[in-house]
Scaffold this motif. Structure first.
Motif, PDB file in Angstrom:
ATOM      1  N   PRO A   1      -8.993  -6.587   1.342  1.00 17.51           N
ATOM      2  CA  PRO A   1      -8.510  -5.279   0.878  1.00 17.51           C
ATOM      3  C   PRO A   1      -7.891  -4.448   2.001  1.00 17.51           C
ATOM      4  N   LEU A   2      -6.595  -4.337   1.960  1.00 15.60           N
ATOM      5  CA  LEU A   2      -5.844  -3.560   2.939  1.00 15.60           C
ATOM      6  C   LEU A   2      -5.919  -2.079   2.585  1.00 15.60           C
ATOM      7  N   GLU A   3      -6.072  -1.236   3.610  1.00 17.12           N
ATOM      8  CA  GLU A   3      -6.255   0.201   3.389  1.00 17.12           C
ATOM      9  C   GLU A   3      -4.992   0.894   2.865  1.00 17.12           C
ATOM     10  N   LYS A   4      -5.199   2.090   2.321  1.00 14.00           N
ATOM     11  CA  LYS A   4      -4.091   2.962   1.927  1.00 14.00           C
ATOM     12  C   LYS A   4      -3.293   3.378   3.169  1.00 14.00           C
ATOM     13  N   ILE A   5      -2.061   3.828   2.960  1.00 10.05           N
ATOM     14  CA  ILE A   5      -1.302   4.479   4.026  1.00 10.05           C
ATOM     15  C   ILE A   5      -1.990   5.799   4.360  1.00 10.05           C
ATOM     16  N   PHE A   6      -2.196   6.069   5.640  1.00 14.13           N
ATOM     17  CA  PHE A   6      -3.066   7.184   6.032  1.00 14.13           C
ATOM     18  C   PHE A   6      -2.418   8.555   5.992  1.00 14.13           C
ATOM     19  N   ALA A   7      -1.080   8.630   5.879  1.00 15.30           N
ATOM     20  CA  ALA A   7      -0.400   9.932   5.879  1.00 15.30           C
ATOM     21  C   ALA A   7       0.942   9.807   5.176  1.00 15.30           C
ATOM     22  N   GLU A   8       1.446  10.929   4.709  1.00 12.78           N
ATOM     23  CA  GLU A   8       2.783  10.961   4.121  1.00 12.78           C
ATOM     24  C   GLU A   8       3.826  10.784   5.216  1.00 12.78           C
ATOM     25  N   SER A   9       4.903  10.093   4.889  1.00 12.19           N
ATOM     26  CA  SER A   9       5.979   9.861   5.845  1.00 12.19           C
ATOM     27  C   SER A   9       6.898  11.069   5.943  1.00 12.19           C
TER      28      SER A   9
ATOM     29  N   SER B   1      13.032  10.750   7.738  1.00 12.41           N
ATOM     30  CA  SER B   1      13.152   9.457   8.393  1.00 12.41           C
ATOM     31  C   SER B   1      13.719   8.406   7.435  1.00 12.41           C
ATOM     32  N   PRO B   2      14.606   7.547   7.935  1.00 10.22           N
ATOM     33  CA  PRO B   2      15.117   6.462   7.087  1.00 10.22           C
ATOM     34  C   PRO B   2      14.159   5.287   6.993  1.00 10.22           C
ATOM     35  N   TRP B   3      13.060   5.312   7.785  1.00  9.74           N
ATOM     36  CA  TRP B   3      12.151   4.177   7.858  1.00  9.74           C
ATOM     37  C   TRP B   3      10.920   4.401   7.022  1.00  9.74           C
ATOM     38  N   PRO B   4      10.593   3.484   6.126  1.00  9.61           N
ATOM     39  CA  PRO B   4       9.371   3.605   5.323  1.00  9.61           C
ATOM     40  C   PRO B   4       8.148   3.269   6.161  1.00  9.61           C
ATOM     41  N   PRO B   5       6.952   3.600   5.693  1.00  9.96           N
ATOM     42  CA  PRO B   5       5.730   3.211   6.409  1.00  9.96           C
ATOM     43  C   PRO B   5       5.643   1.690   6.543  1.00  9.96           C
ATOM     44  N   ASP B   6       4.995   1.253   7.614  1.00  8.15           N
ATOM     45  CA  ASP B   6       4.823  -0.177   7.875  1.00  8.15           C
ATOM     46  C   ASP B   6       3.342  -0.418   8.138  1.00  8.15           C
ATOM     47  N   THR B   7       2.718  -1.266   7.325  1.00 11.41           N
ATOM     48  CA  THR B   7       1.285  -1.498   7.473  1.00 11.41           C
ATOM     49  C   THR B   7       0.938  -2.940   7.165  1.00 11.41           C
ATOM     50  N   GLY B   8      -0.158  -3.416   7.743  1.00 14.09           N
ATOM     51  CA  GLY B   8      -0.589  -4.773   7.450  1.00 14.09           C
ATOM     52  C   GLY B   8      -1.649  -5.261   8.419  1.00 14.09           C
ATOM     53  N   VAL B   9      -2.107  -6.493   8.194  1.00 11.32           N
ATOM     54  CA  VAL B   9      -3.068  -7.145   9.084  1.00 11.32           C
ATOM     55  C   VAL B   9      -2.289  -7.797  10.221  1.00 11.32           C
TER      56      VAL B   9
ATOM     57  N   PRO C   1       0.812  -1.222   0.000  1.00 13.86           N
ATOM     58  CA  PRO C   1       0.000   0.000   0.000  1.00 13.86           C
ATOM     59  C   PRO C   1       0.844   1.270   0.000  1.00 13.86           C
ATOM     60  N   THR C   2       0.293   2.312  -0.579  1.00 13.28           N
ATOM     61  CA  THR C   2       0.870   3.646  -0.554  1.00 13.28           C
ATOM     62  C   THR C   2      -0.233   4.615  -0.116  1.00 13.28           C
ATOM     63  N   VAL C   3       0.068   5.905  -0.103  1.00 14.25           N
ATOM     64  CA  VAL C   3      -0.965   6.887   0.232  1.00 14.25           C
ATOM     65  C   VAL C   3      -2.001   6.999  -0.886  1.00 14.25           C
ATOM     66  N   GLU C   4      -1.707   6.428  -2.046  1.00  6.13           N
ATOM     67  CA  GLU C   4      -2.616   6.523  -3.180  1.00  6.13           C
ATOM     68  C   GLU C   4      -3.465   5.280  -3.392  1.00  6.13           C
ATOM     69  N   HIS C   5      -2.978   4.105  -2.990  1.00  2.00           N
ATOM     70  CA  HIS C   5      -3.752   2.889  -3.213  1.00  2.00           C
ATOM     71  C   HIS C   5      -3.487   1.869  -2.112  1.00  2.00           C
ATOM     72  N   GLY C   6      -4.479   0.998  -1.892  1.00  2.00           N
ATOM     73  CA  GLY C   6      -4.313  -0.087  -0.943  1.00  2.00           C
ATOM     74  C   GLY C   6      -3.721  -1.306  -1.624  1.00  2.00           C
ATOM     75  N   ALA C   7      -3.978  -2.474  -1.054  1.00  4.22           N
ATOM     76  CA  ALA C   7      -3.446  -3.711  -1.609  1.00  4.22           C
ATOM     77  C   ALA C   7      -4.323  -4.864  -1.158  1.00  4.22           C
ATOM     78  N   LEU C   8      -4.123  -6.022  -1.774  1.00  4.43           N
ATOM     79  CA  LEU C   8      -4.846  -7.222  -1.381  1.00  4.43           C
ATOM     80  C   LEU C   8      -3.895  -8.193  -0.694  1.00  4.43           C
ATOM     81  N   ILE C   9      -4.332  -8.701   0.466  1.00  4.14           N
ATOM     82  CA  ILE C   9      -3.585  -9.758   1.144  1.00  4.14           C
ATOM     83  C   ILE C   9      -4.458 -11.009   1.160  1.00  4.14           C
ATOM     84  N   ARG C  10      -3.847 -12.152   1.453  1.00  2.59           N
ATOM     85  CA  ARG C  10      -4.582 -13.418   1.394  1.00  2.59           C
ATOM     86  C   ARG C  10      -4.993 -13.893   2.782  1.00  2.59           C
ATOM     87  N   VAL C  11      -6.245 -14.337   2.857  1.00  2.00           N
ATOM     88  CA  VAL C  11      -6.813 -14.937   4.060  1.00  2.00           C
ATOM     89  C   VAL C  11      -7.179 -16.372   3.702  1.00  2.00           C
TER      90      VAL C  11
END
Length: 386
Positions: free
Chosen positions: A254-262, A266-274, A228-238
């Motif tokens: 359907p995993l949500e978009k990243i909610f804010a710009e990083s 920072s050297p660390w990218p956003p981290d998101t998931g179920v 996912p990015t701030v523009e689009h989400g992604a699909l994960i498998r259940v």
């Protein structure tokens, strides 16, 4: 995560614009699906566990999963310490919670998880390919043994060993008792296939009267499309499996978009998931899903969704979701931690059903993983669900 994904009656397709993204078919107006979605949550209370609490010669922290033990009435929590501080382990605790809030959290025991030969797991730094990354634990409703999931490790370089993710069985003292056969998509394979690093089996739950074990990978498989990015989400498998490992169904969530710009510094990218999934009693198609996101400069976003596999495409035979027309699981926002009035919103990763209240509400208990870091906390949160 700028907006929650809701049920839509449109017959048009929503096509993700990323080059590798799957084509997501619009969710049909399914009366059966709509009738199973629509719970509400309210905050009952919270309790902060002292940072790096010392208990029976271990350091309490990294609590990334929790489940209620039907045999004792206590709670079992798994630590994601990869044997760096002490051997990979779990804790038992009495948690007093009612309509008035979380009154106490009293740890009662701890045990290390053991390898098949009876030894504890070595630290990941040992480099022998035997380390584990514990993330989730569920108490078997039939036997009260523990089923626990660990993410394994996709190495950063070819010189490091591959550690495959697993779902293992342990007795109540942590001794190894077996392993569930995982679906082939969950394996760490070639550079362009399989599970991403640190995005493997993060969530498991029993459903259908303990006949079905459902697991979710934290992030999209490499071949299924970009993260996912701030523009689009992604699909994960259940994935739904029988107790002997047979795959009963697999669905795209359907995993949500990243909610804010990083923060660009920072050297660390956003981290998101179920981070956790929890079956509804009596409905094998319905789950609470915990999405956890961290963004540098913006902090944590914790959201709980009510989701169902009813009407979703079974993707178990799809090697890749990229370019495929897929109807994902329906989902609806139940709670955003930013709206609950908590003292802090932290790295919440585990959840379980608690006792039913006199007014008919079911309690939901959640625990945060402090990563053993000074600027994070171990937080027990109780919600009332109806």
């Amino acid at each position: 995560m700028n907006s929650s994904l809701t049920l839509r009656a449109s017959a048009a397709a929503l096509v993700l614009t990323a080059a590798m993204a799957p084509a997501v078919a619009a969710q049909p107006d399914d009366p059966a699906a709509r009738s199973t979605i629509g719970v509400h949550a309210r905050l009952l209370g919270e309790k902060i566990v002292p940072h790096k609490l010392s208990f029976q010669n271990t350091t309490v922290g990294g609590l990334s999963g929790v489940d209620r033990d039907p045999c004792s009435g206590e709670y079992v929590m798994i630590s994601d310490d990869r044997s760096y501080l002490q051997p990979a382990r779990f804790y038992t605790a009495r948690i007093k919670v009612d309509a008035g809030g979380v009154h106490s959290v009293d740890f009662t025991g701890t045990h290390p998880f053991l390898q098949p030969d009876g030894s504890v797991y070595p630290p990941a730094s040992a480099g022998d390919g035997k380390a584990v990354d514990p993330e989730e634990l569920r108490v078997d409703p039939r036997t009260c043994r523990y089923w626990w999931a660990q993410e394994g490790d996709r190495p950063k370089s070819a010189s490091e060993p591959v550690i495959q993710p697993s779902i293992q069985f342990a007795d109540r003292s942590g001794a190894y008792r077996g392993q569930l056969r995982l679906p082939p998509q969950y394996e760490i394979t070639m550079a362009d296939r399989g599970i991403r690093r640190n995005k493997a089996v993060e969530a498991i739950t029993f459903g259908a009267g303990s006949r079905v074990l459902t697991s979710a990978v934290e992030g999209p498989l490499i071949q299924d499309g970009p993260e996912p990015t701030v523009e689009h989400g992604a699909l994960i498998r259940v994935t739904q499996q029988s107790r002997n490992g047979a795959v009963l169904g697999q669905f795209a969530y359907p995993l949500e978009k990243i909610f804010a710009e990083s923060d660009p510094s920072s050297p660390w990218p956003p981290d998101t998931g179920v981070a956790s999934i929890l079956a509804f009693p009596g409905d094998p198609s319905r789950y609470l899903v915990l999405e956890r996101t961290w963004v540098a400069g913006a902090g944590f976003k914790i959201r709980i969704y009510d989701a169902t596999t009813r009407g979703a495409t079974d993707v178990r035979r799809m090697d890749s979701l990229a370019g495929q027309r897929v109807v994902p699981m329906h989902k609806k926002l139940v709670a955003d931690f930013a709206d609950l009035g908590l003292s802090t919103v932290d790295n919440t990763e585990g959840m379980t059903w608690g006792p039913t209240l006199r007014n008919g509400e079911r309690t939901l208990l959640l625990v945060s993983d402090d990563n053993f870091a000074e600027d994070e906390v171990t937080q027990i949160v109780a919600l009332g669900i109806r």
